[in-house]
Design an enzyme around this catalytic site. Structure first.
Site, PDB file in Angstrom:
ATOM      1  N   LYS A  88       0.838  -1.202   0.000  1.00 47.82           N
ATOM      2  CA  LYS A  88       0.000   0.000   0.000  1.00 47.82           C
ATOM      3  C   LYS A  88       0.878   1.260   0.000  1.00 47.82           C
ATOM      4  O   LYS A  88       2.092   1.184   0.198  1.00 47.82           O
ATOM      5  CB  LYS A  88      -0.929  -0.027   1.216  1.00 47.82           C
ATOM      6  CG  LYS A  88      -1.907  -1.203   1.194  1.00 47.82           C
ATOM      7  CD  LYS A  88      -2.797  -1.168  -0.024  1.00 47.82           C
ATOM      8  CE  LYS A  88      -3.956  -2.146   0.011  1.00 47.82           C
ATOM      9  NZ  LYS A  88      -3.591  -3.564  -0.096  1.00 47.82           N
TER      10      LYS A  88
HETATM   11  C1  LIG Z   1      -9.857  -2.394  -1.411  1.00 48.46           C
HETATM   12  C2  LIG Z   1      -9.344  -3.023  -0.154  1.00 48.46           C
HETATM   13  N1  LIG Z   1     -10.062  -2.906   0.964  1.00 48.46           N
HETATM   14  C3  LIG Z   1      -9.653  -3.432   2.133  1.00 48.46           C
HETATM   15  C4  LIG Z   1      -8.469  -4.117   2.217  1.00 48.46           C
HETATM   16  C5  LIG Z   1      -8.059  -4.721   3.516  1.00 48.46           C
HETATM   17  O1  LIG Z   1      -6.868  -4.153   3.997  1.00 48.46           O
HETATM   18  P1  LIG Z   1      -6.084  -4.860   5.194  1.00 48.46           P
HETATM   19  O2  LIG Z   1      -5.272  -5.963   4.617  1.00 48.46           O
HETATM   20  O3  LIG Z   1      -5.227  -3.776   5.770  1.00 48.46           O
HETATM   21  O4  LIG Z   1      -7.095  -5.336   6.161  1.00 48.46           O
HETATM   22  C6  LIG Z   1      -7.673  -4.257   1.079  1.00 48.46           C
HETATM   23  C7  LIG Z   1      -6.415  -4.989   1.148  1.00 48.46           C
HETATM   24  O5  LIG Z   1      -5.724  -5.241   0.207  1.00 48.46           O
HETATM   25  C8  LIG Z   1      -8.122  -3.701  -0.137  1.00 48.46           C
HETATM   26  O6  LIG Z   1      -7.396  -3.815  -1.252  1.00 48.46           O
END
Ligand SMILES: Cc1ncc(COP(=O)(O)O)c(C=O)c1O
Length: 389
Positions: free
Chosen positions: A192
């Site tokens: 990210k």
């Molecule tokens: C669009 C989207 N939402 C939510 C998430 C969830 O993030 P996390 O892994 O920090 O929980 C991701 C993770 O890749 C994502 O791409």
């Protein structure tokens, strides 16, 4: 010449390594001063309240709870997202409903959302997903939210560093979200825009909302770890509401603090790579066959992903061949209704989401990371040219 270009590589250097090791030496590993500093940096950057958490999924889950989503409430989101978005709705007891996306950006199509609302759907909340880092049409969404009375939870997992009409994602966009209930959720997963290894941030203008989320992130108990074990007079803490174990560690926060100091520089490098891909694809005459996403005016992406649509119907073949040639790729995303669990549970019919259904077979993400060299972008595009033939 055989090369390996990874899909992603995090930008970690000695500064981050030193920041993390200094926490390990400090004797305070979690929910302490580094977490507080990391949250303060977000507050300075966005002008809102910030709660550091263990993931963006946790931030989405808590957002829905603090915004009042109750079991059985409808929550609308995009089918072109990571499963986490819908998992969070399920965790909150909500009933997920999908809205099709725009062809150009793969963000929720606000006209289709309005159609759903006009036909009588009454969501408690809508989760716009800022796909690949480009913000959704937040003015159109805010208009609908006011008219149909729903809360907004921005899934900004991809979008730290993005702007909409000159306002940063997560700031509430000046007057645009100001009279609405809303939160924004960021992810710090390694690929990210900034990383803490694993982690997330929930931000909100509403202080009570943010404090409620903080309470719930730590078992619903009235004291954070540093208050329980730190230098404070004796007292009994208490559990006052439902809680979860969603807090961030100081080890992660130390990494995040270093990364936040570089956010602008990392963003600039991502933007340059995006620009170079677009220029090269155009120069090589490939941009119709391998079409990049549209960039809307007055929106600055966080350039999290470089997604193209492969228009000859052979996306999987392109993906396989690029991988065979040492180029990392991703698929963002195969729409959620194609996943067996969601399909079986909700019976979502691909024909109800024609754009998402089509692009699911076209999207291909090419490598993009801040330390990627120009030559590596040229190499990746050169390989695409060879595949074309
Ligand atoms: C669009 C989207 N939402 C939510 C998430 C969830 O993030 P996390 O892994 O920090 O929980 C991701 C993770 O890749 C994502 O791409």
């Amino acid at each position: 010449m055989e090369r390996h270009i990874p899909f992603f590589r995090p930008s970690i250097n000695e500064e981050e390594i030193e920041a993390v090791t200094s926490v390990l030496r400090s004797g305070w590993l979690t929910s302490g001063p580094k977490v507080k500093t990391f949250e303060d940096l977000f507050t300075q950057y966005l002008g809102v309240q910030a709660v550091a958490l263990s993931s963006c999924t946790a931030a989405l889950h808590l957002s829905l709870l603090v915004l009042g989503v109750k079991p059985g409430d409808t929550v609308i989101t995009s089918p072109i997202t990571f499963p986490a978005t819908v998992n969070a709705i399920e965790m909150a007891g909500g009933v997920p409903l999908l809205c099709d996306v725009e062809e150009g950006t793969l963000n929720i199509d606000m006209e289709k959302l309005e159609d759903l609302l006009k036909k009588g759907t009454r969501p408690k909340a809508v989760i716009p997903v800022h796909f690949a880092g480009q913000p959704c049409d937040m003015e159109a969404l805010a208009y609908l939210a006011k008219r149909y009375q729903f809360a907004i939870v921005e899934d900004a997992a991809h979008a730290l560093g993005a702007t909409y009409k000159e306002h940063r994602t997560g700031s509430g966009y000046g007057p645009i979200l100001s009279s609405l209930p809303w939160t924004t959720c960021f992810s710090f997963y390694p690929n990210k825009p900034t990383t803490t290894g694993e982690g997330g941030m929930l931000v909100a203008a509403d202080k009570m909302l943010a404090e409620r989320a903080r309470l719930m992130s730590n078992h619903g108990i009235t004291a954070q770890a540093w208050e329980r074990y730190g230098d404070v007079p004796f007292y009994h803490w208490e559990t006052v509401c439902q809680g979860f174990k969603y807090n961030m560690s100081d080890i992660s926060a130390a990494l995040g603090i270093s990364q936040m100091g570089k956010l602008e520089a990392l963003h600039k490098r991502r933007a340059n790579i995006d620009r170079l891909y677009r220029r090269l694809l155009k120069e090589k005459g490939l941009n119709r066959l391998v079409a990049p996403l549209e960039q809307k005016p007055h929106r600055m992406s966080a350039f999290h992903l470089f997604v193209v649509k492969v228009m000859d119907g052979k996306r999987d073949l392109w993906a396989k061949r690029l991988k065979d040639r040492g180029i990392g790729i991703g698929i963002h995303y195969r729409a959620l209704f194609y996943h067996s669990y969601f399909h079986q549970r909700y019976g979502w019919d691909p024909q109800s989401y024609p754009t998402a259904a089509r692009v699911s077979h076209q999207v291909l993400s090419l490598p993009l990371y801040p330390d990627m060299k120009e030559k590596e972008v040229e190499y990746a595009v050169g390989e695409l040219c060879q595949l074309e033939g």
